[in-house]
Design a protein around this motif. Structure first.
Motif, PDB file in Angstrom:
ATOM      1  N   GLY A 285      28.616 -35.868  62.335  1.00  0.00           N
ATOM      2  CA  GLY A 285      29.929 -35.442  61.870  1.00  0.00           C
ATOM      3  C   GLY A 285      30.031 -33.949  61.842  1.00  0.00           C
ATOM      4  O   GLY A 285      30.427 -33.341  62.824  1.00  0.00           O
ATOM      5  N   SER A 286      29.654 -33.315  60.736  1.00  0.00           N
ATOM      6  CA  SER A 286      29.786 -31.867  60.685  1.00  0.00           C
ATOM      7  C   SER A 286      28.865 -31.292  59.628  1.00  0.00           C
ATOM      8  O   SER A 286      28.291 -32.013  58.818  1.00  0.00           O
ATOM      9  CB  SER A 286      31.223 -31.489  60.355  1.00  0.00           C
ATOM     10  N   LEU A 287      28.763 -29.966  59.632  1.00  0.00           N
ATOM     11  CA  LEU A 287      27.913 -29.276  58.651  1.00  0.00           C
ATOM     12  C   LEU A 287      28.455 -29.425  57.232  1.00  0.00           C
ATOM     13  O   LEU A 287      27.715 -29.240  56.272  1.00  0.00           O
ATOM     14  CB  LEU A 287      27.808 -27.797  59.005  1.00  0.00           C
ATOM     15  N   SER A 288      29.724 -29.775  57.089  1.00  0.00           N
ATOM     16  CA  SER A 288      30.259 -29.956  55.736  1.00  0.00           C
ATOM     17  C   SER A 288      29.821 -31.302  55.158  1.00  0.00           C
ATOM     18  O   SER A 288      30.069 -31.592  53.997  1.00  0.00           O
ATOM     19  CB  SER A 288      31.782 -29.852  55.744  1.00  0.00           C
ATOM     20  N   MET A 289      29.176 -32.150  55.994  1.00  0.00           N
ATOM     21  CA  MET A 289      28.640 -33.432  55.528  1.00  0.00           C
ATOM     22  C   MET A 289      27.123 -33.408  55.679  1.00  0.00           C
ATOM     23  O   MET A 289      26.504 -34.359  56.152  1.00  0.00           O
ATOM     24  CB  MET A 289      29.238 -34.587  56.323  1.00  0.00           C
ATOM     25  N   ASP A 363      33.206 -42.292  47.443  1.00  0.00           N
ATOM     26  CA  ASP A 363      34.286 -43.274  47.255  1.00  0.00           C
ATOM     27  C   ASP A 363      35.648 -42.650  47.562  1.00  0.00           C
ATOM     28  O   ASP A 363      36.546 -43.312  48.093  1.00  0.00           O
ATOM     29  CB  ASP A 363      34.285 -43.819  45.816  1.00  0.00           C
ATOM     30  N   THR A 364      35.807 -41.379  47.198  1.00  0.00           N
ATOM     31  CA  THR A 364      37.077 -40.697  47.460  1.00  0.00           C
ATOM     32  C   THR A 364      37.339 -40.647  48.965  1.00  0.00           C
ATOM     33  O   THR A 364      38.430 -40.978  49.430  1.00  0.00           O
ATOM     34  CB  THR A 364      37.040 -39.270  46.863  1.00  0.00           C
ATOM     35  N   VAL A 365      36.317 -40.244  49.725  1.00  0.00           N
ATOM     36  CA  VAL A 365      36.469 -40.185  51.185  1.00  0.00           C
ATOM     37  C   VAL A 365      36.706 -41.587  51.745  1.00  0.00           C
ATOM     38  O   VAL A 365      37.573 -41.794  52.595  1.00  0.00           O
ATOM     39  CB  VAL A 365      35.216 -39.553  51.831  1.00  0.00           C
ATOM     40  N   GLU A 366      35.935 -42.560  51.237  1.00  0.00           N
ATOM     41  CA  GLU A 366      36.035 -43.918  51.778  1.00  0.00           C
ATOM     42  C   GLU A 366      37.375 -44.578  51.437  1.00  0.00           C
ATOM     43  O   GLU A 366      37.809 -45.506  52.128  1.00  0.00           O
ATOM     44  CB  GLU A 366      34.838 -44.764  51.296  1.00  0.00           C
ATOM     45  N   LEU A 374      37.535 -33.834  58.332  1.00  0.00           N
ATOM     46  CA  LEU A 374      37.043 -35.202  58.536  1.00  0.00           C
ATOM     47  C   LEU A 374      38.084 -36.121  59.180  1.00  0.00           C
ATOM     48  O   LEU A 374      37.743 -37.213  59.642  1.00  0.00           O
ATOM     49  CB  LEU A 374      36.602 -35.814  57.197  1.00  0.00           C
ATOM     50  N   VAL A 375      39.331 -35.650  59.174  1.00  0.00           N
ATOM     51  CA  VAL A 375      40.435 -36.541  59.567  1.00  0.00           C
ATOM     52  C   VAL A 375      40.213 -37.156  60.959  1.00  0.00           C
ATOM     53  O   VAL A 375      40.376 -38.355  61.150  1.00  0.00           O
ATOM     54  CB  VAL A 375      41.784 -35.781  59.492  1.00  0.00           C
ATOM     55  N   GLY A 376      39.808 -36.318  61.915  1.00  0.00           N
ATOM     56  CA  GLY A 376      39.666 -36.782  63.288  1.00  0.00           C
ATOM     57  C   GLY A 376      38.611 -37.854  63.487  1.00  0.00           C
ATOM     58  O   GLY A 376      38.675 -38.627  64.439  1.00  0.00           O
ATOM     59  N   GLN A 377      37.632 -37.913  62.588  1.00  0.00           N
ATOM     60  CA  GLN A 377      36.525 -38.865  62.764  1.00  0.00           C
ATOM     61  C   GLN A 377      36.646 -40.098  61.890  1.00  0.00           C
ATOM     62  O   GLN A 377      35.768 -40.935  61.885  1.00  0.00           O
ATOM     63  CB  GLN A 377      35.217 -38.186  62.380  1.00  0.00           C
TER      64      GLN A 377
END
Ligand code: NAP
Ligand code: MG
Length: 399
Positions: A285-289, A363-366, A374-377
């Protein structure tokens, strides 16, 4: 609820730009309402590093050595442009480099997985942690151009300057290049111990890979040191924890990693770790994750986010524009540090709180609420894109 009390202070290292803003929000909205936070505060923001001639970074490292656990915000590593922007006395060194040198640590990076954020490698359903040896090899090399007709040798002298070994590297007919690299037994051993300790903490298998079939002395020494330390100091604990240590050739490891479902720690030599950590981070995903922890051989832990200070978002923020910066990696730096403090000090409610905060975040993301990166993925649930502050507030209300 009563606030959770702490015993030993956490070494808190503040930082720069957008992540400094996240830092404050995370503390206020997610931690201070629940924890009677006890920290020893070091301001590693660039203005204060400059004001103290970077002494504050050294002091923070000494505090981590004293207390054992630190949490660090992302910081600017100054370049020429920053020297001008911040009117710096000089181009201070990277704080992460300074901390790593003083703590003699190994950096371990683990992706943070939310079910609806799909990794690019579909088989990877569990995180793969890369443990990178951060000393020596080509990062401390000596290299030369060799003119046609020259001969290059590898020469070793003893302490008195007497030659004790000499091997020809190459007899150059045409022009070429030559390179000398080194590592030390002490550094390899401390790397091995950090990896074994982390794998035990995470209750995950440890993989290690080099090219020992080709490099029969250099890489083979890495393999031998790992094996000796495993047998003497860790085998019993690994067997008790139901995990294993697995050595294989680097090319075999790459093939197996691609086919695996994740869920292990992969120890890599300096160059392999540099390359593989970028590949694994991107695929997840990305460095923010991505969470990141520096572990020293004497058992000190420094938690941080893997990304930088998100300068582009900060400049937008300064202009009064809305930002959608992902706080997850910085939240996980805090939860990693609080959980470790709870574990070391015997405060299970502190560790449990950290785990609950991690769960509220995921849970918030899920549930579909996420920042723009994160939107694109995202797959599966309807997406609700929120700004920097509203994302943290959404986690807070869930918590
Ligand atoms: P960065 O801060 O990691 O940001 C690069 C880009 O990645 C951002 O512009 C953004 O993309 C995206 N990004 C990174 N973190 C994000 C997050 N939490 N949420 C959303 N998007 C995120 O790297 P940089 O811009 O190259 O470096 C900025 C400063 O950070 C530099 O001064 C550098 O020295 C420092 N740095 C510090 C550390 C550390 O302390 N550990 C590590 C690396 C860099 P978009 O702009 O496309 O949205
Ligand atoms: Mg790299």
């Amino acid at each position: 609820m009563d606030k959770i009390m702490m015993k030993t202070p956490l070494v808190e290292m503040d930082g720069d730009e957008m992540t400094r803003i996240l830092w404050q929000m995370i503390k206020e909205e997610l931690i201070l309402p629940y924890v009677e936070l006890k920290t020893e505060y070091y301001d590693l923001g660039l203005p204060y590093r400059d004001a103290t001639d970077d002494q504050v970074t050294v002091d923070a490292a000494m505090a981590i050595k004293k207390y054992g656990v630190g949490v660090k915000c992302a910081t600017i590593t100054p370049n020429a442009q920053r020297v001008e922007e911040y009117h710096l006395k000089k181009m201070w060194k990277s704080p992460n480099g300074t901390l790593r040198a003083l703590l003699d640590g190994t950096v371990l990076r683990t992706p943070i997985i939310a079910r609806n954020i799909k990794p690019l490698v579909p088989a990877w359903t569990k995180p793969i942690t890369i443990a990178r040896h951060a000393y020596g090899d080509i990062y401390k090399n000596t290299e030369l151009k060799a003119p046609a007709g020259s001969r290059a040798y590898l020469v070793v002298e003893d302490a008195q300057g007497r030659e004790t070994a000499r091997e020809m590297i190459h007899d150059f007919q045409g022009e070429g290049i030559v390179q000398g690299v080194h590592n030390t037994a002490a550094s390899i051993a401390s790397f091995a111990r950090s990896c074994f300790t982390f794998a035990l903490d995470a209750k995950q298998d440890l993989w290690f890979s080099t090219k020992d079939t080709i490099s029969k002395t250099y890489d083979h020494t890495f393999k031998d040191i790992f094996q000796e330390i495993y047998d003497a100091e860790y085998r019993e604990a690994f067997e008790k924890a139901g995990i294993s240590y697995f050595y294989t050739l680097i090319d075999d490891a790459v093939a197996r990693v691609m086919r695996s479902e994740g869920g292990f720690v992969w120890a890599c030599k300096n160059y392999d770790g540099d390359v593989m950590s970028d590949m694994v981070a991107t695929a997840f995903g990305s460095l923010s994750m991505m969470s990141s922890v520096l572990i020293s051989p004497d058992g000190c832990y420094e938690y941080e986010a893997a990304h930088g200070t998100v300068t582009r978002h900060y400049y937008k923020h300064l202009k009064g524009e809305e930002t959608s910066t992902n706080a997850i990696a910085t939240i996980f730096a805090w939860t990693g540090a609080l959980a470790k403090r709870g574990e070391l000090d015997g405060i299970p409610e502190l560790t449990a709180f950290a785990k609950r905060l991690e769960k509220a975040t995921l849970d918030t993301v899920e549930s579909g609420t996420m920042t723009g990166d994160l939107v694109g993925q995202s797959q599966g649930v309807p997406v609700h894109r929120v700004n920097t502050q509203d994302f943290i507030r959404a986690i807070a209300s869930r918590l």
